[in-house]
Structure formats: C-alpha cells, structure tokens
Motif scaffolding. Structure first.
Motif, mmCIF file in Angstrom:
data_model
loop_
_atom_site.group_PDB
_atom_site.id
_atom_site.type_symbol
_atom_site.label_atom_id
_atom_site.label_comp_id
_atom_site.label_asym_id
_atom_site.label_seq_id
_atom_site.Cartn_x
_atom_site.Cartn_y
_atom_site.Cartn_z
ATOM 1 N N ARG A 131 0.835 -1.195 0.000
ATOM 2 C CA ARG A 131 0.000 0.000 0.000
ATOM 3 C C ARG A 131 0.877 1.255 0.000
ATOM 4 N N GLY A 132 0.524 2.195 -0.852
ATOM 5 C CA GLY A 132 1.289 3.424 -0.966
ATOM 6 C C GLY A 132 2.465 3.323 -1.909
ATOM 7 N N GLU A 133 2.805 2.125 -2.322
ATOM 8 C CA GLU A 133 3.931 1.927 -3.233
ATOM 9 C C GLU A 133 3.558 2.379 -4.648
ATOM 10 N N LYS A 134 4.533 2.948 -5.370
ATOM 11 C CA LYS A 134 4.321 3.362 -6.751
ATOM 12 C C LYS A 134 4.733 2.237 -7.696
ATOM 13 N N VAL A 135 3.908 2.019 -8.716
ATOM 14 C CA VAL A 135 4.218 1.027 -9.743
ATOM 15 C C VAL A 135 4.008 1.673 -11.108
ATOM 16 N N THR A 136 4.669 1.117 -12.116
ATOM 17 C CA THR A 136 4.501 1.605 -13.484
ATOM 18 C C THR A 136 3.648 0.611 -14.252
ATOM 19 N N VAL A 137 2.530 1.090 -14.783
ATOM 20 C CA VAL A 137 1.586 0.222 -15.485
ATOM 21 C C VAL A 137 1.113 0.914 -16.764
ATOM 22 N N ASP A 138 0.650 0.100 -17.723
ATOM 23 C CA ASP A 138 0.056 0.632 -18.953
ATOM 24 C C ASP A 138 -1.441 0.781 -18.754
ATOM 25 N N ILE A 139 -1.951 1.980 -19.022
ATOM 26 C CA ILE A 139 -3.368 2.271 -18.842
ATOM 27 C C ILE A 139 -4.007 2.517 -20.208
ATOM 28 N N ALA A 140 -5.164 1.888 -20.445
ATOM 29 C CA ALA A 140 -5.849 2.012 -21.728
ATOM 30 C C ALA A 140 -6.405 3.417 -21.932
ATOM 31 N N ILE A 141 -6.396 3.861 -23.185
ATOM 32 C CA ILE A 141 -6.983 5.141 -23.571
ATOM 33 C C ILE A 141 -8.402 4.893 -24.080
ATOM 34 N N PRO A 146 -5.873 3.413 -12.103
ATOM 35 C CA PRO A 146 -7.091 3.696 -12.885
ATOM 36 C C PRO A 146 -7.322 2.606 -13.927
ATOM 37 N N THR A 147 -8.588 2.377 -14.273
ATOM 38 C CA THR A 147 -8.893 1.363 -15.282
ATOM 39 C C THR A 147 -8.667 1.895 -16.686
ATOM 40 N N GLU A 148 -8.790 3.220 -16.860
ATOM 41 C CA GLU A 148 -8.597 3.822 -18.181
ATOM 42 C C GLU A 148 -8.384 5.322 -18.036
ATOM 43 N N ILE A 149 -7.913 5.942 -19.117
ATOM 44 C CA ILE A 149 -7.809 7.399 -19.198
ATOM 45 C C ILE A 149 -8.730 7.853 -20.320
ATOM 46 N N GLU A 150 -9.684 8.701 -19.998
ATOM 47 C CA GLU A 150 -10.657 9.152 -21.002
ATOM 48 C C GLU A 150 -10.140 10.385 -21.735
ATOM 49 N N VAL A 151 -10.277 10.362 -23.066
ATOM 50 C CA VAL A 151 -9.874 11.497 -23.901
ATOM 51 C C VAL A 151 -11.057 11.890 -24.769
ATOM 52 N N SER A 152 -11.501 13.132 -24.656
ATOM 53 C CA SER A 152 -12.608 13.627 -25.475
ATOM 54 C C SER A 152 -12.075 14.276 -26.752
ATOM 55 N N VAL A 153 -12.698 13.912 -27.888
ATOM 56 C CA VAL A 153 -12.331 14.533 -29.166
ATOM 57 C C VAL A 153 -13.467 15.419 -29.677
#
Length: 211
Positions: A95-105, A134-141
């Motif tokens: 808990r509190g540890e930072k990890v590097t992950v790929d997040i879907a757009i 996060p499960t995803e990053i939302e981008v509005s076009v």
C-alpha cells in the motif's frame, strides 16, 4: 480500485506435464514475486482468476495459507487458439507503493465533420499508487479539428499519477477523413500498381424501372 480476493495453494510440481494436470483441474499455475522475496509458485482457481483478469491491472488479494499478499498481474500467458490462461506472473505490491503500469486510452465524443481520429497509441504508461490504479484514461475529441494532436502531456491524469513516458508521446492524431471516392481511387491505384485489372463487366448495371 477494489481488491479482488483469490485463494491460492502452494505447488511443488513443475514442468509442462504438471501444468497440464493443474489446468485439467480447472486451476491456473502462477508465481508470486517481488520485494526481494523468493518466488512462490502457486495455483489459482481457474474461473475466479479468469474473471479477475478481465479487469486490466486488477489489484488482487491473494490468500496463501494464513498470509495475504497484494499483487498485480505482470504477465498473463494465454493459449493462442483457445484463449484459456496458461500461466500468470503476479508482482507483490505494498500500500502506498508506486508502480509503473500501462493504462488504456478511452476515446469519447465526435470531432468536427470530415475529421478522422487516428489512435497512435492505445495505452500510456503511468506511475501510480499500486492500490489506486485507474482502469482507463478518457480522452474527449468533441469538436476537435483536423491537424490537432493529443499528446501524453495533454492527458487529464488522476490524482497522484505521473507520466512514465515523454510529454510528446503521441496518443491521437486528427487527420482528413477520406471520402468514398478517394478511397476508391486509392484502391484502384493500388490494384493498378499490383497489375490487377478491374473487369467492368462485373459491375452490376442499374435496374430499369418500368412505368
């Protein structure tokens, strides 16, 4: 992100034969590692594991004997034809540890008419807290115009998250959407370059309408 509980059993058999026997029992061979500990080889319940891994970067609470380990999937091997899970590598986190992950757009909205949205990269690497992935990053076009680009630096990141890529890492590129005539002309040109001749007789004649 809520923890998904999985009950694990330690395993002592290894190799392809042992893995096949484990899968026949509807279980999944896996390995737990991280934080300087020796890898722990386990089996996981097949159905529950399959459901858990449908969520990208799932946070797993793996119960082994009297201990509970928080872990995230780092490598999931699937059968290329049938799609079932063959093996899972699980990284132990704190808990509190930072990890590097790929997040879907996730692209939402519609750009201006005549604009084609080209996804240059469907995910982005972020450094986030292991228990707040996060499960995803939302981008509005919505309303975006031809010639615009969306870079990693333009993303609206969740609190506590940081980019693990360069700021100019391209996510989306907005270009001219070709018309049907342009697509047909390009196809005809490609066919000509390949030495393919169109047989005009194969084009159906429009039906006449009798009065």
């Amino acid at each position: 992100m809520a923890e998904i509980k999985l009950s694990a059993e330690q395993r002592t058999e290894f190799g392809k034969g042992a893995a096949r026997r484990i899968r026949r029992e509807n279980k999944v061979p896996a390995v737990l590692y991280g934080h300087g500990t020796d890898p722990v080889h386990v089996t996981l319940p097949g159905h529950e594991t399959m459901l858990a891994l449908k969520t990208a970067n799932a946070l797993l609470a793996v119960e082994l004997d009297s201990e509970k380990h928080l872990a995230i999937p780092k490598d999931v091997q699937r059968d290329p034809l049938k799609g079932f899970i063959e093996h899972v590598d699980l990284l132990i986190v704190r808990r509190g540890e930072k990890v590097t992950v790929d997040i879907a757009i996730n692209v939402v909205g519609d750009p201006e008419p005549g604009v084609l949205v080209v996804t240059e990269n469907a995910s982005v690497s972020l450094e986030v807290e292991a228990t707040h992935i996060p499960t995803e990053i939302e981008v509005s076009v919505t309303g975006r115009q031809m010639g615009e680009q969306v870079l990693a630096s333009d993303l609206d990141l969740p609190e506590g998250a940081a980019l693990a890529v360069e700021d100019d890492y391209m996510i989306l590129n907005l270009t001219h959407a070709p018309t049907a005539a342009e697509v047909d002309a390009e196809l005809e040109g490609a066919e000509a370059d390949a030495g393919i001749e169109r047989d005009e007789s194969e084009t159906p004649e429009p039906e006449s309408v009798e009065g």
